[in-house]
Write an enzyme that holds these catalytic residues in place. Structure first.
Site, PDB file in Angstrom:
ATOM      1  N   ILE A 187       0.317  -1.252  -7.876  1.00 21.43           N
ATOM      2  CA  ILE A 187       1.399  -0.451  -7.306  1.00 21.43           C
ATOM      3  C   ILE A 187       2.537  -1.339  -6.835  1.00 21.43           C
ATOM      4  O   ILE A 187       3.716  -0.962  -6.892  1.00 21.43           O
ATOM      5  CB  ILE A 187       0.876   0.444  -6.150  1.00 21.43           C
ATOM      6  CG1 ILE A 187       1.922   1.503  -5.765  1.00 21.43           C
ATOM      7  CG2 ILE A 187       0.477  -0.386  -4.941  1.00 21.43           C
ATOM      8  CD1 ILE A 187       2.145   2.545  -6.815  1.00 21.43           C
ATOM      9  N   ALA A 188       2.220  -2.563  -6.391  1.00 27.54           N
ATOM     10  CA  ALA A 188       3.254  -3.492  -5.951  1.00 27.54           C
ATOM     11  C   ALA A 188       4.129  -3.931  -7.117  1.00 27.54           C
ATOM     12  O   ALA A 188       5.331  -4.164  -6.943  1.00 27.54           O
ATOM     13  CB  ALA A 188       2.614  -4.709  -5.282  1.00 27.54           C
ATOM     14  N   ARG A 234      -4.068 -12.888  -0.523  1.00 26.74           N
ATOM     15  CA  ARG A 234      -5.118 -13.774  -0.019  1.00 26.74           C
ATOM     16  C   ARG A 234      -5.341 -14.946  -0.963  1.00 26.74           C
ATOM     17  O   ARG A 234      -6.064 -15.882  -0.627  1.00 26.74           O
ATOM     18  CB  ARG A 234      -6.401 -12.968   0.188  1.00 26.74           C
ATOM     19  CG  ARG A 234      -6.292 -12.002   1.369  1.00 26.74           C
ATOM     20  CD  ARG A 234      -7.494 -11.109   1.488  1.00 26.74           C
ATOM     21  NE  ARG A 234      -7.408 -10.286   2.685  1.00 26.74           N
ATOM     22  CZ  ARG A 234      -8.213  -9.257   2.939  1.00 26.74           C
ATOM     23  NH1 ARG A 234      -9.165  -8.944   2.080  1.00 26.74           N
ATOM     24  NH2 ARG A 234      -8.070  -8.551   4.042  1.00 26.74           N
ATOM     25  N   TYR A 278      -1.787 -12.884   4.755  1.00 23.30           N
ATOM     26  CA  TYR A 278      -0.963 -11.784   5.262  1.00 23.30           C
ATOM     27  C   TYR A 278      -0.283 -12.181   6.567  1.00 23.30           C
ATOM     28  O   TYR A 278       0.848 -11.772   6.843  1.00 23.30           O
ATOM     29  CB  TYR A 278      -1.820 -10.541   5.477  1.00 23.30           C
ATOM     30  CG  TYR A 278      -2.473 -10.013   4.219  1.00 23.30           C
ATOM     31  CD1 TYR A 278      -1.972 -10.309   2.954  1.00 23.30           C
ATOM     32  CD2 TYR A 278      -3.617  -9.208   4.289  1.00 23.30           C
ATOM     33  CE1 TYR A 278      -2.590  -9.821   1.811  1.00 23.30           C
ATOM     34  CE2 TYR A 278      -4.226  -8.711   3.154  1.00 23.30           C
ATOM     35  CZ  TYR A 278      -3.717  -9.023   1.918  1.00 23.30           C
ATOM     36  OH  TYR A 278      -4.316  -8.539   0.781  1.00 23.30           O
ATOM     37  N   LYS A 292       0.711   5.296   0.710  1.00 21.33           N
ATOM     38  CA  LYS A 292      -0.050   6.482   1.077  1.00 21.33           C
ATOM     39  C   LYS A 292      -1.502   6.318   0.609  1.00 21.33           C
ATOM     40  O   LYS A 292      -1.761   5.618  -0.363  1.00 21.33           O
ATOM     41  CB  LYS A 292       0.605   7.745   0.495  1.00 21.33           C
ATOM     42  CG  LYS A 292       0.874   7.692  -1.018  1.00 21.33           C
ATOM     43  CD  LYS A 292      -0.359   8.031  -1.821  1.00 21.33           C
ATOM     44  CE  LYS A 292      -0.169   7.788  -3.281  1.00 21.33           C
ATOM     45  NZ  LYS A 292      -1.452   7.678  -3.994  1.00 21.33           N
ATOM     46  N   ARG A 308     -13.386   4.311  -6.879  1.00 22.27           N
ATOM     47  CA  ARG A 308     -14.753   4.833  -6.771  1.00 22.27           C
ATOM     48  C   ARG A 308     -15.592   4.168  -5.684  1.00 22.27           C
ATOM     49  O   ARG A 308     -16.679   4.648  -5.367  1.00 22.27           O
ATOM     50  CB  ARG A 308     -15.453   4.710  -8.125  1.00 22.27           C
ATOM     51  CG  ARG A 308     -14.795   5.532  -9.224  1.00 22.27           C
ATOM     52  CD  ARG A 308     -15.628   5.560 -10.492  1.00 22.27           C
ATOM     53  NE  ARG A 308     -14.953   6.241 -11.592  1.00 22.27           N
ATOM     54  CZ  ARG A 308     -15.012   7.548 -11.820  1.00 22.27           C
ATOM     55  NH1 ARG A 308     -15.701   8.327 -11.011  1.00 22.27           N
ATOM     56  NH2 ARG A 308     -14.376   8.085 -12.857  1.00 22.27           N
ATOM     57  N   ASP A 367      -6.297   9.249  -2.931  1.00 20.09           N
ATOM     58  CA  ASP A 367      -5.463   8.559  -3.908  1.00 20.09           C
ATOM     59  C   ASP A 367      -4.512   9.502  -4.638  1.00 20.09           C
ATOM     60  O   ASP A 367      -3.312   9.256  -4.695  1.00 20.09           O
ATOM     61  CB  ASP A 367      -6.324   7.816  -4.926  1.00 20.09           C
ATOM     62  CG  ASP A 367      -5.521   6.773  -5.680  1.00 20.09           C
ATOM     63  OD1 ASP A 367      -5.220   5.722  -5.092  1.00 20.09           O
ATOM     64  OD2 ASP A 367      -5.156   7.018  -6.844  1.00 20.09           O
TER      65      ASP A 367
END
Length: 344
Positions: A29-30, A51, A72, A111, A181, A192
């Protein structure tokens, strides 16, 4: 539509130049977020954190981002960052957002904002205490077609809205350790993709008075298919369906006493809707824009920071909390909790 007032105690500082953004978690998504950032006028990508230092550097090289951090905490403490997009798995949203808010950064968190409403309320309290902006990255609410949908409904284009139907389904990889999952990553359809089927009725009507549902749980125990029926006073109803095991049309239909509006697939990120009214020819409305549309939520955050607000009026803390509360109610009915889940 819900629209809470701006928090009066806002102490968010207005950036002098283009707002500098950091990305926390360089996942799938990034990548979509970063690709659309080129269409943001009042901002620039300044940093990314993972990380894995190697992963952060590779992401930074791909999108011409000057700073790459291997933790982070480094990004949260960086003087090169004004706002942070949190794109880690659902199970880590609360901790990651808290880290950035404590450091005084503005936060746009993927979200669902958190896995439960208790965590969401704790984030709101932290944001207010630290004077830091916070918004859930429910990008669909800022899609030009969804914005126009709200305008049509407000104008009475289809009379009184009585029914909403939204569905979203696809076949997810069967890997039990995948984020969709795995219980440990707060996997399942609801958090999701089910949230997409719930945001439209919440946007128009707020919290439902009654919720009924049917659910299928997969081998790992998370929800993989569900049908949700929500009701509000005034004979208003919504049907929301989501699946990780079968393909759905991914359309949305809003029905009223004088007509209906159909959102083209995918309804939460489309470029077209069709307005049908009794006695009239159907009218199609298109809204063209570059990229996938992730830039519009960034524009909203940037505008709020310029106005020194702690929250968005278009997707407020109250709006995010209502979604969390509805999903809490559903999971309680289904008997689904995540390992280590707690409400601070």
């Amino acid at each position: 539509m819900t629209d809470s007032p701006t928090t009066d105690s806002s102490t968010t500082k207005r950036p002098a130049n283009k707002i500098r953004w950091g990305i926390l978690g360089p996942g799938k998504i990034a990548h979509a977020f970063a690709a659309d950032f080129q269409y943001v006028a009042d901002g620039r990508l300044s940093a990314v954190a993972s990380r894995s230092t190697e992963r952060a550097r590779a992401f930074a090289a791909q999108y011409d981002i000057p700073f790459a951090y291997g933790s982070y905490g480094e990004l949260a403490a960086s003087p090169e960052v004004d706002a942070v997009y949190v794109a880690v798995p659902h199970s880590h949203h609360y901790e990651a957002a808290s880290l950035c808010l404590e450091a005084g950064k503005a936060v746009l968190c993927e979200k669902p904002l958190t896995v439960n409403s208790g965590q969401a309320e704790a984030l709101f309290a932290l944001a207010e205490r630290r004077g830091s902006f916070l918004m859930e990255a429910l990008w669909s609410k800022f899609n030009p077609v969804i914005v126009h949908l709200g305008e049509l409904i407000a104008s009475g284009a289809i009379g009184e809205v009585r029914r909403i139907h939204c569905d979203f389904g696809f076949v997810a990889p069967p890997d039990p350790g995948s984020r969709l999952r795995a219980p440990g990553l707060a996997g399942g359809a609801l958090l999701d993709i089910g949230i997409y089927t719930l945001f439209l009725p919440h946007m128009l009507w707020g919290l439902p008075a009654q919720i009924d549902s049917h659910v299928v749980r997969g081998e790992t125990g998370v929800d993989v298919q569900e049908q949700i029926i929500l009701q509000w006073p005034g004979a208003r109803m919504a049907v929301a369906e989501a699946s990780l095991d079968s393909y759905y049309p991914t359309t949305g239909v809003i029905s009223g006493t004088e007509g209906y509006i159909q959102l083209a697939a995918p309804f939460f990120a489309g470029r077209e809707l069709t307005l049908w009214r009794e006695g009239s020819e159907p009218r199609q409305v298109r809204r063209e824009f570059p990229g996938k549309g992730y830039q519009f939520q960034v524009d909203e955050v940037n505008a709020c920071l310029r106005a020194e607000r702690l929250q968005s009026r278009r997707h407020s803390w109250e709006d995010s909390l209502a979604l969390c509360q509805t999903m809490d109610r559903l999971r309680k009915t289904w008997g689904i909790t995540y390992p280590g889940e707690r409400a601070p």
